[in-house]
Write an enzyme that holds these catalytic residues in place. Sequence first.
Site, short mmCIF file in Angstrom:
data_model
loop_
_atom_site.label_atom_id
_atom_site.label_comp_id
_atom_site.label_asym_id
_atom_site.label_seq_id
_atom_site.Cartn_x
_atom_site.Cartn_y
_atom_site.Cartn_z
NE ARG A 37 -3.41 -2.80 0.16
CZ ARG A 37 -3.24 -4.02 -0.39
NH1 ARG A 37 -2.16 -4.28 -1.13
NH2 ARG A 37 -4.15 -4.95 -0.22
CD GLU A 123 3.94 12.92 8.93
OE1 GLU A 123 4.34 11.74 8.81
OE2 GLU A 123 4.36 13.68 9.81
CD GLU A 143 0.68 9.34 12.13
OE1 GLU A 143 -0.57 9.35 12.08
OE2 GLU A 143 1.39 9.72 11.20
C1 1HE Z 1 1.84 -2.09 5.66
C2 1HE Z 1 1.36 -0.81 5.99
C3 1HE Z 1 2.24 0.03 6.76
C4 1HE Z 1 -0.17 -1.80 4.87
N1 1HE Z 1 3.44 -0.46 7.11
N2 1HE Z 1 3.04 -2.52 6.05
N3 1HE Z 1 0.04 3.63 8.87
C5 1HE Z 1 -1.01 2.95 9.29
O1 1HE Z 1 -1.22 2.75 10.48
C6 1HE Z 1 -1.91 2.40 8.23
C7 1HE Z 1 -1.82 0.90 8.22
N4 1HE Z 1 -2.45 0.31 7.06
C8 1HE Z 1 -3.79 0.18 6.93
O2 1HE Z 1 -4.58 0.67 7.73
C9 1HE Z 1 -4.27 -0.60 5.74
O3 1HE Z 1 -3.21 -1.40 5.28
C10 1HE Z 1 -4.78 0.30 4.56
C11 1HE Z 1 -6.09 0.96 4.96
C12 1HE Z 1 -3.75 1.35 4.17
C13 1HE Z 1 -5.00 -0.58 3.31
O4 1HE Z 1 -5.85 -1.67 3.64
P1 1HE Z 1 -5.92 -2.95 2.67
O5 1HE Z 1 -6.99 -3.88 3.23
O6 1HE Z 1 -6.05 -2.50 1.26
O7 1HE Z 1 -4.46 -3.65 2.78
P2 1HE Z 1 -3.86 -4.57 3.93
O8 1HE Z 1 -4.31 -5.98 3.73
O9 1HE Z 1 -4.08 -3.98 5.28
O10 1HE Z 1 -2.30 -4.44 3.65
C14 1HE Z 1 -1.67 -5.07 2.53
C15 1HE Z 1 -0.23 -5.32 2.91
O11 1HE Z 1 0.42 -4.07 3.13
C16 1HE Z 1 -0.10 -6.09 4.22
O12 1HE Z 1 1.08 -6.84 4.14
P3 1HE Z 1 1.05 -8.44 3.80
O13 1HE Z 1 2.48 -8.83 3.77
O14 1HE Z 1 0.25 -9.07 4.90
O15 1HE Z 1 0.37 -8.55 2.45
C17 1HE Z 1 0.09 -5.00 5.24
O16 1HE Z 1 0.78 -5.43 6.39
C18 1HE Z 1 0.95 -4.02 4.45
N5 1HE Z 1 0.86 -2.68 4.97
N6 1HE Z 1 0.13 -0.66 5.48
C19 1HE Z 1 3.81 -1.71 6.77
N7 1HE Z 1 1.90 1.27 7.09
C20 1HE Z 1 7.32 9.64 9.78
S1 1HE Z 1 6.18 9.19 10.92
C21 1HE Z 1 4.78 8.67 10.08
C22 1HE Z 1 3.96 7.84 11.01
C23 1HE Z 1 2.93 7.04 10.30
O17 1HE Z 1 2.77 7.11 9.10
S2 1HE Z 1 1.97 6.07 11.29
C24 1HE Z 1 0.74 5.46 10.25
C25 1HE Z 1 1.09 4.12 9.71
#
Ligand code: 1HE
Length: 269
Positions: A37, A123, A143
Amino acid sequence: MSNHFLPATGLLASLDLLTISQAGPVLHLQLNRPAKRNAISDSLVQQIHTAFVNLPESVKAVVVSGAGDHFCAGLDLSELVQRDIHAAVLHSRMWHAAFDAIQFGTVPVVAVLHGAVVGGGLELAAACQIRVADDSAYFGLPEGQRGIFVGGGGSVRIPRLMGAARMTDMMLTGRVYDADEGERAGLVQYRVAAGDGLAKGIALAHKMAANAPMTAFAVMHALPRIVEQSPAEGLFTESLMAAAASNTPEAQDRLRAFLDGRAGKVVKS
Ligand code: 1HE
């Protein structure tokens, strides 16, 4: 206006987490990690930085988008777990450097937003000059729920778009804004139908690419600083910037073209 995008060559082509192409003066930089993603790993943030400090001189505007169903899921959380305090502060500063290279770079940037625009993804979008959202876009700052804080410039840039009260709400309650709410709150300047974001972003980039370079410089570099200055300092900076911009040959040509009836009038959209 050419919309025939050709793949980048050289250094930009070597950045494997980005797909970069160019049509005339417009460069399209696509985050290309759809399986995750477009989560921003260290490598991805470094590649974004590298791209923005190595734009070809022919590029006059950039469009940033995300491959797959989402713009960007923010920080790659799989890399967060093992960082100590020193490494974490350096990591955040690395993001700042990359996103500063966007906001205070050489050319204006349009972010084309769809699906999740969350955490570090928001961001990144906030560092761009223009944001376009399609129907599918939604905005969150998870976050709060993850037990962390923004680290990619979000606390500086996002309140300047939507106000500190709204950002506080998003972080403390996990509130998610849909595309319309995001527009009303000031997160995006343009709202389009699902799937129309890229065409809109490219069209806007072509318009911006046609501006006098000194105007682009003034809007990107002087305006955000003037906003932070006291009114008296701001007015003084404005006068200096105005004097510099109007004394470029390009400005003189454009002013003469209008007076000679060769330039477009301002028309109602
Ligand atoms: C990830 C990440 C990620 C997905 N880091 N691997 N960001 C978040 O807290 C958002 C976290 N992500 C989500 O809420 C969802 O993934 C989404 C809404 C973005 C998309 O949902 P979906 O159903 O399309 O995908 P999914 O099944 O959740 O994710 C697909 C894969 O991407 C899956 O990995 P897989 O190996 O199991 O296939 C997920 O683990 C991976 N994935 N998002 C790592 N963020 C400089 S400071 C900034 C601080 C922040 O940005 S904190 C917010 C972080």
